[in-house]
Design a protein around this motif. Structure first.
Motif, short mmCIF file in Angstrom:
data_model
loop_
_atom_site.label_atom_id
_atom_site.label_comp_id
_atom_site.label_asym_id
_atom_site.label_seq_id
_atom_site.Cartn_x
_atom_site.Cartn_y
_atom_site.Cartn_z
N GLY A 1 0.91 -1.31 0.14
CA GLY A 1 -0.01 0.17 -0.01
C GLY A 1 0.52 1.24 -0.01
N ALA A 2 2.25 1.55 -0.50
CA ALA A 2 2.66 1.71 0.55
C ALA A 2 2.96 2.82 -1.31
N GLU A 3 2.68 4.39 -1.50
CA GLU A 3 3.23 5.78 -2.55
C GLU A 3 3.64 6.24 -2.54
N VAL A 4 5.25 5.81 -2.87
CA VAL A 4 6.57 6.80 -2.65
C VAL A 4 6.85 7.59 -3.47
N LYS A 5 6.90 8.55 -3.56
CA LYS A 5 7.53 9.58 -4.16
C LYS A 5 9.03 10.41 -4.07
#
Length: 204
Positions: free
Chosen positions: A30-34
């Motif tokens: 579920g991690a959305e990384v920028k």
């Protein structure tokens, strides 16, 4: 949950660590990384004299961070080279522009973490990480370091960065030393660790 990795890198060492941090964070479901870099404050002529222009081309495609990006994230992992045992001026200037977020409490309860790079083995890694934590605490963030569950920071068979306060690397005075496998492993561990905490804080 949303993870922002906000860094400044002059010769690419912190950028390499930031990439490893991102790899670790993405392991958490579920991690959305920028990946984001803070604005440069030095003129091109100065960067040219410092021999940094060519090295910076490898991460020129990384978007520039804004204060709004900090609001977007559930966890923010900051990366900075050390300058006299403290964060670099570029990072300090970026953080000094977050007064409105402080006033509104926008970062309260978010996870905050830090990683760094120094030229020498005892070049202020721990003081940089610890002094950076002060800003995170003023914002009401939940501070996460690099726990001793990462066994690599107990090694004495090689020169290596990493401490309980965050992942780190050693660049050498001329920038010739690149992050070691152990240091990159520490960064990956920290990224996964922070994302895991963020997941626990945001899922319920």
């Amino acid at each position: 949950m949303k993870i922002a990795i906000v860094f400044y890198s002059m010769y690419g060492h912190v950028y390499q660590m930031a990439q490893a941090i991102a790899e670790g964070a993405k392991k958490v479901e579920g991690a959305e990384v920028k990946l984001l870099q803070v604005p440069e404050t030095l003129p091109v002529e100065v960067l040219e004299k410092m021999g940094a222009v060519e090295a910076r081309k490898s991460f020129a495609h990384i978007p520039t961070a804004t204060v709004e990006d900090l609001e977007w994230a559930d966890a923010i992992i900051f990366g900075t080279p050390t300058r006299f045992g403290n964060m670099c001026g570029q990072m300090r200037q970026f953080l000094d522009a977050t007064g409105q977020l402080w006033a509104s409490g926008s970062l309260v309860g978010k996870v905050g973490s830090v990683f760094t790079s120094t030229a020498t083995q005892h070049g202020g890694q721990e003081s940089t990480l610890l002094s950076f934590h002060i800003t995170l605490l003023h914002h009401g963030m939940v501070v996460a370091g690099l726990p001793y569950a990462f066994q690599g920071q107990t090694r004495v068979d090689e020169i290596t960065g990493c401490s309980p306060y965050g992942a780190s690397t050693i660049a050498a005075g001329d920038g010739s030393r690149q992050p070691s496998q152990n240091e990159l492993d520490g960064a990956r561990f920290q990224g996964e660790y922070v994302a895991g905490i963020a997941r626990k804080l945001t899922c319920c």
